[in-house]
Scaffold this motif. Structure first.
Motif, PDB file in Angstrom:
ATOM      1  N   TRP A 149       3.882   1.612  -1.426  1.00 46.98           N
ATOM      2  CA  TRP A 149       4.443   1.972  -2.728  1.00 46.98           C
ATOM      3  C   TRP A 149       3.354   2.292  -3.745  1.00 46.98           C
ATOM      4  O   TRP A 149       3.595   2.980  -4.711  1.00 46.98           O
ATOM      5  N   THR A 150       2.150   1.786  -3.495  1.00 47.96           N
ATOM      6  CA  THR A 150       1.053   2.128  -4.397  1.00 47.96           C
ATOM      7  C   THR A 150       0.493   3.505  -4.068  1.00 47.96           C
ATOM      8  O   THR A 150       0.242   4.311  -4.957  1.00 47.96           O
ATOM      9  N   PRO A 201       4.019   6.551  -3.284  1.00 50.35           N
ATOM     10  CA  PRO A 201       5.246   5.970  -3.828  1.00 50.35           C
ATOM     11  C   PRO A 201       6.511   6.760  -3.492  1.00 50.35           C
ATOM     12  O   PRO A 201       7.549   6.161  -3.184  1.00 50.35           O
ATOM     13  N   LEU A 207       0.837  -1.206   0.000  1.00 50.09           N
ATOM     14  CA  LEU A 207       0.000   0.000   0.000  1.00 50.09           C
ATOM     15  C   LEU A 207       0.864   1.245   0.000  1.00 50.09           C
ATOM     16  O   LEU A 207       0.501   2.269  -0.572  1.00 50.09           O
TER      17      LEU A 207
END
Ligand code: HDD
Ligand code: HEM
Ligand code: HEM
Lengths: 345, 457
Positions: A71-72, A75, A69
């Motif tokens: 890096w999504t 980021p 979550l």
């Protein structure tokens, strides 16, 4: 931008679940380490192994959930944290390998020396891993991770007073949660002696964690004054108060041997601390970087949150079933039950 | 290959990061394949044991489930490290494009949860559920395993064919995560990968029992342990060859530089021959067996089709030709060898309902697991090294993605040591499991108890 807020909230909920469930697994390893010699500690180790065996894989998926979550959803923050803090993160990652593998290996080994070797690897990494993860939290909380790739100091970012105290707090919390959960598990298994033992440990450990938290506040005052101000007088104060209250109630409940109720309050105390940090720091994620600056585009957030919502419909009942299957009361101590044959003892 | 990759990278940190990534991925993928394939094969054995009341199959299912518990744990930790490494080693990739490929990883997270939850139930509740409920608890593991392989490979496919976003002033905008996930490379790559997982598992388990047979254990139990996984693998292999051909056509039309490296084509021309074997020296293929017009024919169904050579791109954009070429040859060669083994089994079975009698059959079966793993690794080398120097094909260079922090080399050394120890320990523990008896029992299945003096090897 409410989507970003929802996303960070979900991420923080995942982090909370990680600390509450996987934290207790780590704590189980800490107590395994402190269980004494192979013969005298056998029953303790059996109880620990029995309690975490079926659930540890699922417990640790929460960490993956949080990382993905991150890096999504944010980021840039993920990249900054991972690149600056790559040393403690690498060490934590290696600890995770050692711990998971050694746990599985020990379960299927029969010889004493094998069980000792794998057991030692399991126990030591159970202490090291939460410590390093805690230093990472301290680095972020004290604003030592600047935006940008590897922009911070790769050493002092995580070797500093706040990191040291959060690292210690992470280990202490893990041990405390584990001791609390194990009292009830021991009681249910009919091991009243063990339950008594873990009760004493939980009491002592709870006191230590309380002191560590107080010391942590003092460190924050010097090291991260903004967060300190929020925690002691700002938005985060109610959460801190909740944590302190729940911590005190837990000690009382432990004293009175209310082992089921104390599970709840102990978890609440830890949750209050985590959310206090989150709320205290919000909306800044890194120095000069707010959630709004860092959040991914809304199409990504919407798709991910939608997918997670669908996933939750599948997951929550399954998780419930998993815990229910293994928390159901069964008669007899663990080593006399049929399933111990599966563990080949 | 190690030397070449190290030498290719001007900077030691980059070389170390690439080697570390390759090591951890190459390690994880073997376990991941078993994580995808073993639950299915174990369930088939359990089901047969239940339907026919055959204790051999029940015992096999139990043994495989125990091994699965260990393999799954090791697979899961090695996968967790990968999630860390995406950020530790390639922060610029993740900082810029993490959101683009985040969706499949989030979905994968859900799949992991399902897998871990039901695995907990499947492994630990053998005696708490009825046999049918127990088998049903295994079904979500199979589904989630295949799904997780699908999701993660879509992310890799995106690195080959990046779609679903635009760049405006250096910033990623207009992200469509679904379009990124279902990029053009997704269909061939995911199908090829999932079939590979079943091949690796099938041939892998069969190898263990083939070794036992070579040591003289030829009873029903060991035959069943050989036949069931080998049959599964033999059924998948022909399909895999067809899908491999699909993947190759896809590369030919979408990543011509990779194709040129795979086949050692240095000059753009028509009627290009197929090189079998050989090595590139001074920008020429030497010692290769040439099949005239072969490549043009295979890639475009036309003996006179033009194939782009490496001369069309600057040398700085070439992948390491020999690594990619040899890896591709290895994969295809092993694929056909495994096809031959499958056909041998099928023939004997059709004729006599029995295993082939030749002593070479168990020998071949014994090495088939290693061969499948080698094909798998070789395939990934083709895909990943063939994509170089790009981490995201034609969008971001690998050298621009790496973490610039000092000391990555030491991280690589440390990680290598840990993996070495982990490998030794895993092999050791699996051997213990194969040898040890009695096999764990479950009260509900007393018949298994009577067979407990079976050893695997
Ligand atoms: C048991 C394993 C196995 C076997 C027998 C084969 N492959 Fe394979 N191959 C893989 C396992 C694999 C893989 C490891 O799974 C790869 C790497 C990435 C991917 O998606 O699949 C792969 C990649 C891969 C690629 C590169 C795709 C890309 O870069 O996008 C091509 C062109 C082929 N394969 C072609 C073939 C052909 C023509 C085969 C016929 C003999 C074959 N493979 C057999
Ligand atoms: C599990 C099977 C896989 C294997 C065996 C594999 C193999 C490799 C190898 C050998 C390299 C080094 C290439 C070089 O530097 O020359 C590499 C690089 C890399 N791979 Fe893969 N790969 C796999 C799957 C994936 C997947 C699923 C992803 C992402 C979703 C991925 C992401 C990367 C990245 C980020 C790098 C580093 C950058 C680069 O060198 O291009 N890989 N991989
Ligand atoms: C960059 C690439 C990859 C990353 C980041 C990654 C990440 C992970 C993680 C975090 C886990 C542990 C899940 C758990 O906690 O239970 C895992 C396990 C798994 N991965 Fe990977 N993975 C990668 C490549 C692959 C590939 C290419 C496959 C394709 C087959 C794959 C298939 C699986 C499966 C089936 C499991 C669960 C089974 C097992 O643990 O043995 N992964 N992976």
């Amino acid at each position: 931008m409410p989507l970003a807020e929802v996303m960070i909230g979900v991420m923080w909920a995942g982090l909370t679940a990680y600390v509450l469930f996987a934290g207790a697994d780590f704590g189980g390893g800490v107590w395994d380490l402190l269980s004494g010699g192979a013969a005298s500690g056998r029953r303790r180790r059996e109880l620990i192994e029995h309690s975490i065996g079926p659930v540890w894989e699922a417990n640790h998926v929460w960490l993956i959930f949080v990382i993905v979550l991150m890096w999504t959803g944010i980021p840039g923050v993920f990249a900054a944290v991972a690149s600056t803090l790559y040393i403690p993160l690498t060490l934590a990652a290696l600890g995770i390998i050692a711990r998971g593998a050694a746990f599985a290996f020990r379960k299927v080994s029969t010889e004493l020396w094998q069980r000792r070797l794998f057991g030692a690897a399991f126990a030591f990494s159970s202490v090291a891993t939460p410590f390093f993860l805690g230093t990472v939290a301290g680095a972020i909380a004290s604003g030592r991770v600047p935006a940008g790739i590897a922009a911070g100091n790769v050493v002092s970012s995580w070797l500093n007073p706040t990191s040291a105290i959060t690292g210690a707090l992470a280990v202490g919390t893990a041990a405390y949660l584990a001791a609390v959960y194990l009292t009830r598990d021991a009681q249910r298994a009919g091991e009243d002696g063990l339950a008594e033992e873990f009760r004493r440990r939980a009491l002592a450990c709870g006191a230590v964690v309380g002191l560590l938290s107080a010391a942590g506040l003092l460190v924050l005052r010097a090291d991260a004054p903004r967060l300190f101000a929020e925690l002691t007088g700002g938005r985060a104060l109610p959460l801190l108060a909740l944590s302190v209250a729940a911590g005190l109630v837990s000690l009382a409940l432990l004293w009175r041997r209310a082992y089921l109720a104390v599970r709840l309050t102990a978890a609440l105390a830890v949750t209050g601390l985590l959310w206090g940090w989150g709320v205290g720091q919000y909306p800044d994620l890194l120095p000069g970087v707010t959630l709004e600056d860092a959040a991914a585009t809304s199409s990504v957030l919407a798709a991910t949150l939608g997918a997670l919502a669908v996933g939750a419909v599948l997951l929550l009942p399954s998780l419930w079933w998993l815990y229910a299957t293994f928390q159901r009361d069964r008669t007899g101590p663990p080593h006399e039950r049929g399933d111990s044959a599966l563990r080949n003892e | 290959m190690i030397v070449q990759v190290m030498a290719d990278s001007a900077d030691a940190g980059l070389g170390a990061a690439r080697m570390q990534m390759a090591l951890s991925l190459g390690w994880h993928i073997v376990l991941a394949c078993l994580g995808v394939g073993m639950p299915a094969i174990t369930l088939i054995a359990e089901w047969r044991g239940h339907r026919r009341g055959d204790p051999h199959y029940r015992l096999l299912a139990r043994r495989w489930a125990r091994a699965m518990g260990v393999l799954f744990a090791v697979g899961a930790v090695s996968g967790k490290i990968l999630s860390f490494e995406m950020g530790l080693l390639w922060p610029r990739l993740m900082g810029a494009y993490g959101q683009v490929i985040g969706l499949p990883f989030s979905l994968e997270g859900i799949a992991f949860f399902i897998e871990a939850i039901f695995l907990g139930v499947y492994l630990y509740a053998w005696d708490r559920l009825t046999p049918v409920a127990h088998m049903l608890s295994g079904v979500p593991i199979v589904v989630a395993g295949v799904a997780s392989a699908f999701f993660v490979v879509t992310a890799n496919a995106w690195m080959q064919q990046p779609t679903g976003f635009r760049l405006a002033g250096g910033r990623v905008v207009a992200v469509d995560p679904w379009a990124a996930m279902f990029n053009p490379a997704t269909p061939p790559q995911t199908v090829h990968m999932i079939l590979a997982a079943f091949m690796v598992t099938g041939f892998g388990i069969a190898s263990v029992y083939a070794v036992a047979m070579l040591r003289g254990r030829r009873d029903r139990y060991h035959r069943a342990g050989l036949l069931l996984p080998l049959t599964a693998a033999a059924l998948v292999t022909p399909a895999q060859i067809v899908v491999g051909d699909w993947a190759a056509h896809f590369v030919a039309s979408n990543q011509p530089v990779k194709l040129a490296a795979m086949e050692g084509v240095f000059h753009t021309q028509r009627g290009v021959p197929l090189h079998v074997g050989g090595i590139a020296v001074d920008d020429r293929m030497r010692y290769a067996l040439e099949i005239p017009d072969g490549l043009s024919l295979l890639a475009h169904f036309d003996p006179d089709a033009e194939i782009m050579g490496l001369d069309r791109v600057p040398v700085a954009d070439w992948p390491p030709v020999n690594v990619v070429h040899l890896a591709f040859q290895l994969m295809v060669g092993l694929g056909f060898a495994l096809l031959a083994l499958s056909a041998w089994l099928a023939l004997a079975w059709i004729r006599r309902r029995d295993l082939p009698r030749s002593p070479w059959f168990p020998r071949a079966a014994a090495v088939s697991g290693v061969a499948a793993v080698l094909a798998l690794e070789a395939g990934w080398v083709v895909t990943e090294v063939g994509r170089q120097p790009w981490i995201v094909y034609r969008v971001m260079r690998t050298a621009d993605a790496v973490n610039p922090a000092p000391g990555l080399v030491w991280g690589f050394v440390l990680v290598s040591l840990v993996y070495a120890v982990l490998t030794v320990a895993t092999v050791y523990v699996l051997r213990l499991l194969a040898r040890d008896r009695p096999v764990p029992i479950a009260p509900q299945e007393p018949d298994v108890h009577d067979e407990t003096d079976q050893r695997v090897v």
